[in-house]
Structure formats: C-alpha cells, structure tokens
Write an enzyme that holds these catalytic residues in place. Structure first.
Site, short mmCIF file in Angstrom:
data_model
loop_
_atom_site.label_atom_id
_atom_site.label_comp_id
_atom_site.label_asym_id
_atom_site.label_seq_id
_atom_site.Cartn_x
_atom_site.Cartn_y
_atom_site.Cartn_z
N TYR A 9 0.84 -1.21 0.00
CA TYR A 9 0.00 0.00 0.00
C TYR A 9 0.86 1.25 0.00
CZ TYR A 9 -3.90 -2.80 1.83
OH TYR A 9 -4.88 -3.72 2.01
N LYS A 16 5.71 10.18 -4.95
CA LYS A 16 7.05 9.60 -4.75
C LYS A 16 6.94 8.11 -4.41
CE LYS A 16 11.27 10.66 -2.20
NZ LYS A 16 11.32 9.85 -0.97
N ARG A 66 -7.51 1.24 -3.89
CA ARG A 66 -8.45 0.98 -2.79
C ARG A 66 -9.35 2.19 -2.60
NH1 ARG A 66 -6.85 -0.90 3.33
NH2 ARG A 66 -6.13 1.26 3.56
N GLU A 129 -12.87 -7.13 7.73
CA GLU A 129 -12.03 -6.67 8.84
C GLU A 129 -12.84 -6.00 9.94
OE1 GLU A 129 -9.30 -4.13 6.69
OE2 GLU A 129 -10.91 -3.26 5.49
N ILE A 221 3.51 -2.43 3.93
CA ILE A 221 3.42 -0.97 3.91
C ILE A 221 4.75 -0.28 3.64
CG2 ILE A 221 1.38 -0.73 5.38
CD1 ILE A 221 3.56 -0.27 7.69
N HIS A 222 5.83 -1.06 3.47
CA HIS A 222 7.15 -0.44 3.33
C HIS A 222 8.02 -1.30 2.40
CE1 HIS A 222 11.15 1.04 4.51
NE2 HIS A 222 10.51 2.15 4.90
N ASP A 269 -1.02 -40.39 3.03
CA ASP A 269 -2.23 -40.81 2.31
C ASP A 269 -2.82 -39.62 1.58
OD1 ASP A 269 -3.38 -39.42 4.37
OD2 ASP A 269 -4.74 -41.00 5.02
#
Ligand code: COA
Ligand code: MG
Length: 288
Positions: A9, A16, A66, A129, A221-222, A269
């Site tokens: 994200y 940038k 999003r 969520e 996030i990074h 199995d």
C-alpha cells in the site's frame, strides 16, 4: 490468478511512493484512497491515482486502487475517478455484506461494457475486517466477482475492542475464518500488516505463521517488507522437493494397491498428496 504474495500500500496522494513502488519487483501495488489518505487529501489522491494509471508503466506489478468503504460517502467518487483508467483491480475495504460487493461489481461491469473491456478484466478484492464482516463471511465470500479477501488485523481489533499483541492470538479466530471462507470459494487469502516495519525478524515470523495458517499472501506498507514477505509465501526448495517426492511415491503406492504408506517413517495418504499438490501450485504461481 495473479500471484499476490505481497500487496504493497501507499497513500494515493504520494507520487514519490507510487513511482518508487513500481521499481521494487513487488507482486501487487495498492494505491490507497481510504485510511492511508488524509480526509483533506481524498480528491488529490483520486486525481493522482488516475494520473498514475495513465502515465506509469507498472510492468508485471499488479496495479490496484483501494476506494473508501461502501457507505462512507466517498466511495462513488473514488471508484468513478479511477475506473476509466482501467486499474487491474479495485479493493473495497471493510466489507460487511454481499450487497457491498454487488454495489462495486455492478459499477465495474457497466464500465467494462461501456469501454469494451473483457468482462472480469477489472478484478475485485475486499477487506473483511470488522465483526459484522466476519459474521457475514459465508455470504460475502460466495460473490462470483471476487478474486481474494484481505484480512485487516488492526481494523478488526478496533472493531471488537481487542488489545493487539505481537503473536496476534486475539485475531486468530477471525484470521482463520477468512482463510476457510477463501478456501471454500477458491479465493486468495491475504494476511494482516506488520506495522512495525523496522522489525524484519518479527515480519518473517508473522509471515511464516500466516503461510502456515493457509494464507497465500500478506499486506505490506514499506519497501523493506517486500523481500521477506515474498520469500515467506513462496514454497522453498526443500518444501518443493518433498512435495514432488510425495507425489511420485503416492502414485507408485496406489499402483501397488496401498492407499496409505510410509515415507521416511511418516504416514502418507490422500490429504498429504493434496497438500503436496497445493505446494507445487503455489510454487508455480510464484514463478518457481
Ligand atoms: N511504498 C513505496 N515507497 C515507500 C513506501 C511505500 N509504502 N513507504 C516508504 N517508501 C519509500 C520512501 O518514500 C523512501 O523513499 P526514498 O528512499 O526514495 O526517499 C524509502 O521508501 C524509505 O522510506 P522510510 O523513510 O523508511 O519511510 P517513511 O518514514 O518515509 O514512511 C510510512 C513510513 C509508514 C509512513 C510509509 O512507509 C507509508 O506511508 N506506508 C504506507 C502506509 C499506508 O498506505 N497505509 C494504509 C494501508 S495499511
Ligand atoms: Mg484498514
């Protein structure tokens, strides 16, 4: 289905970070108009994501946008700003009902018809969520348009009033419910964010645990989180070799009329064969 071991994200108003994201070799990039974007920057984020979709070459990286949750009041402007520029997919957060997915699904289908794009060429992923979302998972996950479900750990903790811990036992019930709903509907399951992005060891541990639960990928996030997460969600050479051995020996054992047999002192199995096939499927999806 596009392999989404890591889904990165960034705030949709951060040019940038958007331009950086396409240099990282990450599976999926998600330009955010929801909680990563300040309330007074929503319009800027919409315009910048539209510009990125028009001007930047994402290469093999999937480009997602999003929107804000259905009912927030922002969702319509969000989806209308980005859809004409054909993102690979739309992510709808905090989904609580089948109708939330259906709302976006209809708008997307109208665009596909209007622009002459193939049906289902804009994929749909959702965040489940909240407490209500988890309770309604069975109906939600059956929506035919879906590609995957993202479990947001922080949002879920906030929704039920849980106190977050490092081993995330407080999330386990919902985190597993999402994996089960995904497996039942052949969807990808995408796990929680590790928000302490400086702690790479904790990230590895959490990623490996998510993979053991059955998740196929994880939100990040990074940039520093890309490699550890993509590695954790790619079966390693040892796992692949073991899976191949099970498949080979299983066949031979079936021919000899034995459903269950012993390999290195362990019983093999049918369920172990199926699991081995899943390992190879994931390895192939990851390009191994
Ligand atoms: N995507 C792309 N590039 C990113 C990035 C991201 N999510 N996060 C950081 N970077 C870039 C920075 O721009 C910086 O680039 P540079 O080296 O070219 O200058 C480099 O990676 C190092 O960043 P760093 O200084 O360590 O981080 P930061 O202090 O700038 O930012 C956060 C930290 C957490 C604020 C930032 O990572 C972020 O905003 N992440 C996304 C958050 C988000 O979208 N949340 C909503 C969904 S959960
Ligand atoms: Mg969230």
């Amino acid at each position: 289905m596009h392999s989404r071991r890591a889904l990165l994200y960034m705030p949709g108003d951060n040019w940038k970070m958007i331009t950086k994201s396409i240099t990282l070799g990450v599976d999926s990039v998600c330009m955010d108009m929801e909680d990563g974007t300040a309330i007074n920057k929503k319009a800027e984020a919409r315009a910048m994501i539209a510009k990125a979709l028009q001007e930047l070459d994402f290469g093999k990286t999937e480009k997602l946008a999003r929107i804000n949750s259905v009912g927030s009041g922002w969702e319509k402007d969000d989806i209308e700003a980005v859809l004409p520029h054909h993102p690979d997919g739309i992510v709808i957060p905090k989904v609580e009902s089948f109708d939330h997915v259906e709302w976006a699904s209809q708008i997307i289908e109208e665009s596909e018809l209007k622009y002459g794009w193939p049906v289902n060429s804009v994929r749909v992923l959702i965040g489940v969520e909240t407490a209500r979302g988890i309770l309604n998972l069975k109906e939600i996950a059956a929506h035919p348009r879906l590609d995957g479900i993202i479990f947001g750990g922080e949002d879920f903790a906030a929704s039920i009033g849980a106190i977050r811990t490092k081993d995330a036992t407080e999330l386990l019930y919902a985190r597993q419910a999402v994996v089960v709903a995904c497996a039942a509907n052949d969807l990808q399951a995408i796990d929680i964010v590790t928000i302490d992005y400086n702690d790479i060891e904790a990230l590895r541990v959490e990623s490996e645990f998510g993979a053991r639960l059955g998740y196929s990928g994880k939100q990040i996030i990074h940039p520093a989180q890309v490699e550890p997460v993509q590695t954790a969600f790619t079966p390693n050479d040892e796992a692949i070799a073991h899976a191949r051995r099970i498949i080979e020996t299983f066949e031979a054992s079936q021919k000899e009329g034995r459903g269950a047999y012993s390999l290195d002192g362990k019983m093999i199995d049918m369920p172990l064969l199926k699991n081995a096939q899943k390992v190879l499927e994931r390895a192939r999806a990851a390009g191994k």
